[in-house]
Design a protein around this motif. Sequence first.
Motif, PDB file in Angstrom:
ATOM      1  N   THR A   1       0.299  37.117  59.817  1.00 52.27           N
ATOM      2  CA  THR A   1      -0.955  36.598  59.260  1.00 52.27           C
ATOM      3  C   THR A   1      -1.085  35.122  59.600  1.00 52.27           C
TER       4      THR A   1
ATOM      5  N   LYS B   1       3.823  42.738  60.964  1.00 51.17           N
ATOM      6  CA  LYS B   1       2.495  42.154  60.774  1.00 51.17           C
ATOM      7  C   LYS B   1       2.604  40.638  60.687  1.00 51.17           C
TER       8      LYS B   1
ATOM      9  N   THR C   1       6.726  36.094  60.990  1.00 51.58           N
ATOM     10  CA  THR C   1       6.471  37.254  60.120  1.00 51.58           C
ATOM     11  C   THR C   1       7.559  37.283  59.048  1.00 51.58           C
TER      12      THR C   1
ATOM     13  N   GLN D   1      -5.262  38.634  61.120  1.00 53.48           N
ATOM     14  CA  GLN D   1      -4.013  39.392  61.168  1.00 53.48           C
ATOM     15  C   GLN D   1      -3.765  39.981  62.553  1.00 53.48           C
TER      16      GLN D   1
ATOM     17  N   LYS E   1       1.012  28.641  65.496  1.00 53.86           N
ATOM     18  CA  LYS E   1       0.004  29.573  64.957  1.00 53.86           C
ATOM     19  C   LYS E   1      -1.402  29.103  65.304  1.00 53.86           C
TER      20      LYS E   1
ATOM     21  N   GLN F   1     -10.146  42.832  57.185  1.00 54.74           N
ATOM     22  CA  GLN F   1      -8.848  43.305  57.675  1.00 54.74           C
ATOM     23  C   GLN F   1      -8.862  43.547  59.180  1.00 54.74           C
TER      24      GLN F   1
ATOM     25  N   GLN G   1      -6.111  33.636  57.803  1.00 55.26           N
ATOM     26  CA  GLN G   1      -6.061  35.037  57.345  1.00 55.26           C
ATOM     27  C   GLN G   1      -6.313  36.075  58.447  1.00 55.26           C
TER      28      GLN G   1
ATOM     29  N   TRP H   1      -3.996  30.931  67.786  1.00 51.05           N
ATOM     30  CA  TRP H   1      -5.337  31.329  67.338  1.00 51.05           C
ATOM     31  C   TRP H   1      -6.402  30.854  68.329  1.00 51.05           C
TER      32      TRP H   1
END
Length: 408
Positions: free
Chosen positions: A230, A228, A208, A236, A338, A370, A234, A342
Amino acid sequence: MVSVQTRQSNELFEYELEELKQLTETAQGEVVATLTQKRDRHDPRTIIGKGKLDELKHLVEELEPTTVIFEQELSPRNMRNIQEVIDCKIIDRIQLILDIFAMRASSKEGKMQVSLAQLNYLLPRLTGQGVNMSRLGAGIGTRGPGETQLETDRRHINKQITEIKKELAETEKHRRRSRIKRQESHVFQIGLIGYTNAGKSTLLNRLTDAETYEENLLFATLDPLTRKMTFPNQFQATLTDTVGFVQNLPTQLVHAFKSTLEESKGVDLLLHVVDSSQEFVGQQEETVMNLIDELEMEEIPIVTVYNKKDLMHPDFQPKLHPNIVISALNPEDIERLKEFLWQEIKKMLVPYQVTVSLLDGGFKLNQIQQETFVESLELNEKTNEYIVSGFAKENSKWLGEQGLDDED
């Protein structure tokens, strides 16, 4: 430093001594001597035997240290008996940890929690603090409320404890409201947990834009911090850093910091950071897993990140699954992490498909992007509608709009 070896192996005993030394250095102290003893059990009067106590007395007279730190917890009786022989400030590992927490706390709540833990610990130990009281000028074991509260009577300390508890209850209400608000926003939440100095803050900074305090010290982070995050696609999420765990974490601190650690209670995924350069990785993992059980968080899915691969211990073997081995200082490893995260998160999300009319404009699409992960976006020119497919949290309102059963 003083420690008694009872049933633990030589390696484990050395590891505990090394950790006590690290704790002392974190508290800005310098270790000038170490006194150890092998016994079947601790002496009920003074922890160490009579002969060792005499040895300690001579060491203190010779080296003139400001503080003697015992690895073992000292009862009020132990403290009194040792203090009769040793003309020096005596503290134990618990007081040392409380002292470091007093140094590290930066928020009002953190400071209150440290004060509460210190007062609860010191209350039964008020008697027999003579030499300690006269040496409270500075140094380890004197930070936080120590100087002022110790000189007052029990009634005053009890009043302090009641007031702090009341204030903390109010803070906890506010924290709970913020937590509920975050949960209602359908944002995926990740909690960072792990043994102290495993690299959680470094990882938070790399994942972050947090810019938190990073240092090769024990308990570098004390107050929880949420930022937050990302992903490259994209998607979040929020990432919350928490205080590091340590073996034999004082009970007072587990209770006092429960609300801080509970920041991780409402998360969707726990990121367990483990220092792979440590010889006693298994011991540290066990400490964390036991505390997770104690905090009733064992139902939350856990992904283990074995950090510091560049310094990896030769005997290291990853035991916990699913896991990934990285160095938080390597940008390529952060990208791998990351992607790995995911893939794990995707298993916990529910696939959905919704249609959005062109008349709704970009606002609704923006909201979906979002609050969920959008995998594909197609325009149906016949109906003037966007077909949106992706993944969302189980409680997402977009699942209700897809006109499909979750299982479909």
